[in-house]
Design a protein around this motif. Structure first.
Motif, mmCIF file in Angstrom:
data_model
loop_
_atom_site.group_PDB
_atom_site.id
_atom_site.type_symbol
_atom_site.label_atom_id
_atom_site.label_comp_id
_atom_site.label_asym_id
_atom_site.label_seq_id
_atom_site.Cartn_x
_atom_site.Cartn_y
_atom_site.Cartn_z
ATOM 1 N N PRO A 19 16.248 25.174 104.073
ATOM 2 C CA PRO A 19 17.728 24.427 104.923
ATOM 3 C C PRO A 19 18.778 24.859 103.550
ATOM 4 O O PRO A 19 19.631 25.131 103.995
ATOM 5 C CB PRO A 19 17.243 23.757 105.495
ATOM 6 C CG PRO A 19 15.736 22.757 105.010
ATOM 7 C CD PRO A 19 15.384 23.823 103.976
ATOM 8 N N HIS A 20 18.700 24.093 102.229
ATOM 9 C CA HIS A 20 20.097 24.247 101.558
ATOM 10 C C HIS A 20 20.049 25.900 101.167
ATOM 11 O O HIS A 20 20.876 25.845 100.543
ATOM 12 C CB HIS A 20 19.261 23.373 100.225
ATOM 13 C CG HIS A 20 18.877 23.079 100.146
ATOM 14 N ND1 HIS A 20 17.035 22.894 101.241
ATOM 15 C CD2 HIS A 20 18.585 21.154 99.972
ATOM 16 C CE1 HIS A 20 16.731 20.951 101.129
ATOM 17 N NE2 HIS A 20 17.639 20.660 100.615
ATOM 18 N N LEU A 21 19.190 26.651 101.306
ATOM 19 C CA LEU A 21 19.363 28.110 100.994
ATOM 20 C C LEU A 21 19.388 29.383 102.605
ATOM 21 O O LEU A 21 19.767 30.661 102.110
ATOM 22 C CB LEU A 21 18.878 28.950 100.048
ATOM 23 C CG LEU A 21 18.516 27.469 98.581
ATOM 24 C CD1 LEU A 21 17.751 28.691 97.557
ATOM 25 C CD2 LEU A 21 20.122 28.269 97.748
ATOM 26 N N ALA A 22 19.775 28.643 103.325
ATOM 27 C CA ALA A 22 19.161 29.649 104.215
ATOM 28 C C ALA A 22 20.607 29.649 105.469
ATOM 29 O O ALA A 22 20.720 30.358 106.349
ATOM 30 C CB ALA A 22 18.055 28.775 105.700
ATOM 31 N N SER A 23 21.897 29.764 104.989
ATOM 32 C CA SER A 23 22.922 29.738 105.871
ATOM 33 C C SER A 23 23.128 31.372 106.213
ATOM 34 O O SER A 23 23.792 31.506 107.372
ATOM 35 C CB SER A 23 24.578 28.923 104.782
ATOM 36 O OG SER A 23 24.751 29.457 103.451
ATOM 37 N N LYS A 24 22.214 32.280 105.569
ATOM 38 C CA LYS A 24 22.876 33.806 105.608
ATOM 39 C C LYS A 24 21.494 34.029 106.346
ATOM 40 O O LYS A 24 22.326 34.167 107.509
ATOM 41 C CB LYS A 24 22.942 34.393 104.231
ATOM 42 C CG LYS A 24 23.550 35.444 104.244
ATOM 43 C CD LYS A 24 23.360 36.466 102.346
ATOM 44 C CE LYS A 24 22.808 37.414 102.728
ATOM 45 N NZ LYS A 24 22.287 37.856 101.436
ATOM 46 N N GLN A 25 20.867 33.033 105.984
ATOM 47 C CA GLN A 25 19.822 33.431 107.267
ATOM 48 C C GLN A 25 19.666 32.913 108.655
ATOM 49 O O GLN A 25 19.947 33.810 109.336
ATOM 50 C CB GLN A 25 18.199 33.266 107.302
ATOM 51 C CG GLN A 25 17.231 33.444 107.976
ATOM 52 C CD GLN A 25 15.462 32.554 106.805
ATOM 53 O OE1 GLN A 25 15.842 31.313 106.724
ATOM 54 N NE2 GLN A 25 14.640 33.401 107.438
ATOM 55 N N ASN A 26 20.820 31.773 108.655
ATOM 56 C CA ASN A 26 20.610 30.636 110.125
ATOM 57 C C ASN A 26 21.019 31.575 110.528
ATOM 58 O O ASN A 26 21.637 32.257 111.850
ATOM 59 C CB ASN A 26 21.485 29.542 109.460
ATOM 60 C CG ASN A 26 20.444 28.823 108.902
ATOM 61 O OD1 ASN A 26 18.794 29.016 109.106
ATOM 62 N ND2 ASN A 26 20.441 27.853 108.678
ATOM 63 N N ALA A 27 22.489 32.550 110.475
ATOM 64 C CA ALA A 27 23.620 33.549 110.354
ATOM 65 C C ALA A 27 23.103 34.343 111.332
ATOM 66 O O ALA A 27 23.707 35.204 112.808
ATOM 67 C CB ALA A 27 24.779 33.410 109.792
#
Ligand code: MN
Ligand code: MN
Length: 466
Positions: free
Chosen positions: A177-185
């Motif tokens: 989750p720590h690196l997933a902000s782009k994927q989450n969008a």
């Protein structure tokens, strides 16, 4: 006179302790079956075993004998990926059959033909997904590998890794989750791409090798276990599926959770129904039909659109004497079919895509889908009311708890089954199966009482004389 009605829970029947016992023991048998039958090939192997144990003989054997008679039990296997089982009825085949037909392929990840590679001291297998999956669901879960490979001398090797408790398993990794902000969008559909569904298969280098040493170590292990080399993947058929057994679901153990219930739940019920006829000779020839490739459109020689089934019926008609093409045509047009496939169970967590009055409710028994399709019933099989009326009597006379449903709200989506193919051959066909939650996910959910009502309904239909 009852002027109005409401669909009822099938659980009412479970107040009868004998019913409860039979239902639970049926569910246990089914649970064992789906825990083993993770692919269409294994499903055929398991179903064939049941057929043979119950006195069924192969079509080839019957052809050698040169005739068939009422009460004979016959099976035919289609390329290890499909099976048709028949109990020859009192009436000739020309007068029609009672077919319950499901499919035994399920959504999964297939290995590509050149799958093995190494990246950053880890080794992976490339996959190409099969059927309608939601890709994000296939990350971070333990996976098993099943299939067949052929060595250069043509000899066949059966592959199975990840099902035994002591076996290793495999997985597709996902972002932290720590690196997933782009994927989450991203949208849920785009979050995990098809080319990212790579199976992590190893990380230990082979001693004394500098180049691709992890991949070479995997090849060494595969060679030790199966005698295969990398080039053998080119003509292999290998499927990646969730590892492990199906389980009881719920504190009350009223449900089952497991992979591949679409559509092995209905296929298993069709086979159990025909086996349960025992020594009984049905009026019309009863058929349990399990086919491949439904999840990708039923094409090809192992799908329902193949001429396989018609060819088998033609052989059986020839064995009844005085073969003619007209008899096959008459046989198909006099035939009634339950297209035994799963229905979308109503999920209160996602209520906005369903129309509750016309949804399959878990625990409310066998589901009859008069029509399928999308938008304005596009691509549907729409069963005739006359056939539904006959079916209603069969189910009601045999205390089968059943409900009607369609797939979600109007314009919310849609789907289809093998129904239209047999209907195109001029048979009467209706979709009729079991409601499923989380359909097409790695772990689908069914209600035990529904799967038992499906068995009861299919059996009553096979014995019916209307
Ligand atoms: Mn299906
Ligand atoms: Mn499906």
């Amino acid at each position: 006179m009852e002027l109005s009605f409401e669909f009822e829970s099938a659980w009412k029947q479970a107040e009868d302790k004998n019913y409860l016992k039979d239902m639970m023991s049926y569910a246990d048998g089914y649970k064992d079956f789906i825990s083993k039958a993770k692919t269409e090939r294994i499903a055929v192997k398991e179903l064939l075993k049941m057929a043979k144990d119950n006195g069924y003989v192969s079509l080839e054997e019957k052809m050698k004998a040169g005739n068939i008679s009422a009460g004979d039990k016959v099976y035919s296997i289609n390329r290890d990926k499909g099976i048709a089982m028949f109990v020859i009825g009192e009436k000739s085949l020309e007068e029609g059959m009672r077919i319950v037909g499901g499919h035994i392929d399920s959504p999964r990840l297939d290995l590509k033909q050149n799958p093995l590679y190494e990246d950053t001291d880890m080794s992976y297998l490339k996959t190409h997904y099969y059927g309608g999956i939601r890709k994000y669901q296939w990350t971070t879960i333990p996976l098993a590998i099943h299939g067949v490979a052929f060595l250069s001398d043509g000899s066949r090797v059966d592959i199975c890794i990840g099902e035994d408790e002591s076996d290793p398993v495999f997985c597709v990794t996902d972002l932290l989750p720590h690196l997933a902000s782009k994927q989450n969008a991203k949208t849920l559909g785009d979050g995990v791409e098809g080319e990212a569904l790579n199976i992590l298969i190893g990380s230990q280098p082979l001693e004394g090798e500098d180049k691709e040493s992890v991949k070479k170590n995997i090849l060494k292990l595969l060679n030790e276990k199966y005698n295969i080399v990398e080039r053998d993947f080119l003509c292999a058929e290998i499927e990646v599926v969730p590892a492990g057994d199906a389980r009881d679901l719920g504190l009350d153990r009223s449900m089952l959770i497991g992979y591949g219930q679409d559509d092995r739940v209905c296929s298993y019920a069709a086979v159990q129904a025909i086996l349960s006829l025992g020594k009984e000779v049905p009026k019309y020839t009863a058929v349990a039909l399990c086919v491949d490739k439904e999840e990708v459109g039923s094409q090809g020689n192992t799908g329902m659109q193949s001429r396989f089934f018609e060819d088998v019926v033609a052989e059986l008609i020839a064995l009844q004497g005085d073969y003619s093409d007209l008899k096959i045509r008459r046989s198909m047009s006099n035939t009634k079919v339950l297209s035994a496939d799963v229905a979308a169970g109503y999920d209160p967590n996602y209520a906005d895509v369903y129309e509750k009055r016309n949804s399959a409710i878990l625990g409310h028994g066998l589901v009859v889908n008069k029509y399928t399709g999308a938008k304005g019933k596009s691509g549907c099989n729409d069963a005739n009311a006359e056939f539904l009326a006959e079916l209603r009597k069969v189910f009601d006379d045999n205390d089968v708890v059943w409900q009607t449903a369609e797939l979600g709200k109007v314009d919310a989506g849609g789907g289809g089954t093998i129904a239209f193919i047999l209907a195109n051959a001029n048979a009467e066909v209706v979709d009729c199966g079991v409601g499923v939650l989380s359909m097409h996910s790695p772990y689908e959910v069914t209600s035990k009482v529904d799967i038992y009502e499906a068995f009861k309904g299919y059996k009553a239909f096979m014995k019916s004389a209307f």
